[in-house]
Design a protein around this motif. Sequence first.
Motif, PDB file in Angstrom:
ATOM      1  N   SER A   5      -2.574   6.924  -2.890  1.00 44.58           N
ATOM      2  CA  SER A   5      -2.584   8.473  -3.242  1.00 44.58           C
ATOM      3  C   SER A   5      -3.176   9.368  -4.157  1.00 44.58           C
ATOM      4  O   SER A   5      -3.891   8.403  -5.017  1.00 44.58           O
TER       5      SER A   5
ATOM      6  N   THR B 130      -0.619   7.344 -13.448  1.00 42.13           N
ATOM      7  CA  THR B 130      -1.261   5.919 -12.708  1.00 42.13           C
ATOM      8  C   THR B 130      -1.405   5.050 -13.899  1.00 42.13           C
ATOM      9  O   THR B 130      -0.791   3.850 -13.605  1.00 42.13           O
TER      10      THR B 130
ATOM     11  N   ASP C 118      -2.418   1.926  -4.601  1.00 41.94           N
ATOM     12  CA  ASP C 118      -1.902   3.115  -4.589  1.00 41.94           C
ATOM     13  C   ASP C 118      -2.900   3.931  -3.992  1.00 41.94           C
ATOM     14  O   ASP C 118      -3.854   4.273  -4.786  1.00 41.94           O
TER      15      ASP C 118
ATOM     16  N   VAL D 206       5.186   8.895  -5.963  1.00 36.70           N
ATOM     17  CA  VAL D 206       4.728   7.571  -6.343  1.00 36.70           C
ATOM     18  C   VAL D 206       5.619   6.906  -7.361  1.00 36.70           C
ATOM     19  O   VAL D 206       6.038   5.711  -7.158  1.00 36.70           O
TER      20      VAL D 206
ATOM     21  N   CYS E 279       0.706  -1.163  -0.224  1.00 32.17           N
ATOM     22  CA  CYS E 279      -0.029   0.068   0.028  1.00 32.17           C
ATOM     23  C   CYS E 279       0.843   1.470   0.097  1.00 32.17           C
ATOM     24  O   CYS E 279       1.847   1.171   0.719  1.00 32.17           O
ATOM     25  N   LEU E 280       0.561   2.191  -1.015  1.00 29.01           N
ATOM     26  CA  LEU E 280       1.259   3.551  -0.896  1.00 29.01           C
ATOM     27  C   LEU E 280       0.257   4.768  -0.511  1.00 29.01           C
ATOM     28  O   LEU E 280      -0.981   4.598  -0.866  1.00 29.01           O
TER      29      LEU E 280
ATOM     30  N   LEU F 102       7.852   3.553  -6.567  1.00 27.45           N
ATOM     31  CA  LEU F 102       7.423   2.304  -7.287  1.00 27.45           C
ATOM     32  C   LEU F 102       8.759   1.963  -8.106  1.00 27.45           C
ATOM     33  O   LEU F 102       9.235   0.785  -8.297  1.00 27.45           O
TER      34      LEU F 102
ATOM     35  N   MET G  62      -1.857  -3.946  -9.986  1.00 23.83           N
ATOM     36  CA  MET G  62      -1.868  -2.572  -9.620  1.00 23.83           C
ATOM     37  C   MET G  62      -3.099  -2.057  -9.309  1.00 23.83           C
ATOM     38  O   MET G  62      -3.946  -2.119 -10.529  1.00 23.83           O
TER      39      MET G  62
ATOM     40  N   ASP H 222      -5.315   1.764  -8.506  1.00 16.59           N
ATOM     41  CA  ASP H 222      -5.318   2.978  -7.999  1.00 16.59           C
ATOM     42  C   ASP H 222      -6.627   3.187  -7.312  1.00 16.59           C
ATOM     43  O   ASP H 222      -7.708   2.959  -7.633  1.00 16.59           O
TER      44      ASP H 222
END
Length: 296
Positions: free
Chosen positions: A95, A102, A93, A71, A62-63, A75, A116, A118
């Motif tokens: 963020s 993204t 992510d 980011v 998790c970011l 990454l 991934m 977003d």
Amino acid sequence: MTTIAFLGLGIMGSPMAVHLAGAGNTVTGYNRSPDKAEPLVAAGGRAAASVAEAVRGADVICLMVPDSPDVKDVLAGEKGVFDSAEPGALIIDFSSIRPDVTVELAKQAAARGFRMLDAPVSGGEKGAVDAALSIMVGGDTGDFEAARPIFETLGKTVVHVGPSGSGQTVKAANQLIVAANIEALAEAVVFLEAYGVDIEAALRVLGGGLAGSKVLEQKQGNMLSRSFPPGFRIDLHHKDMGIVTAAAREAGVVVPLGSLVEQLMASAKASGDGALDHSALLRGVQRLSGRADKEN
């Protein structure tokens, strides 16, 4: 139980990581300022000294970091997630960044064997602390379902809004609406004060009608007390409004109100209010009206 790396333990990331640890997951956190990991450690998590250490063995990464360059660095930078994580790991992510960034990062992730999503959030510090965030998710449907237990630990409203980048696009729209609401509330407060109206009574009745909103409910206290501890900083909302106007330009969409609020955010930042909560837009209205508080 899931093994989770949580990268970015600031105002939002720290309580989110704590909730994930409290739900029985094994959570390792990393933040450039090591002291930010203390709440997670107190909740049973672990602090790592680097991104590479944090993601080692993690099923989910998790970011929650401030901006697109951050980011990218976490990454794709040297010894970042793409270099260090386990193949097949799911990257989420949280963020708020540019949709085009993204999409590009999701392509890079897939090429490196990762999945991934977003998943930017709305609700500010209070929403993070209360595990009541609204989470708008872009990416593969199967990955979304795999991540659902994590999302439901952190939020009350969790919606898959489309393919990669869609979450960021919806978040941009969210930030446009929130900024316009805060500015309108700030102008209303200064207007009412100019006429000597009982502000608390006025906002109470306004909140019960069509003018009522989450913004009025959550931000009126800051404006009435002239206290603006950062639940969501003007610096970050200024960044988000830049995302809105840039994305609108690319799509050929006109956002006149959004452009104006972006400039008001820029003015607040230039006036030294960037570290304050975005409800401090009130201070800008006061300055423009020649009604600034003595300490303003």
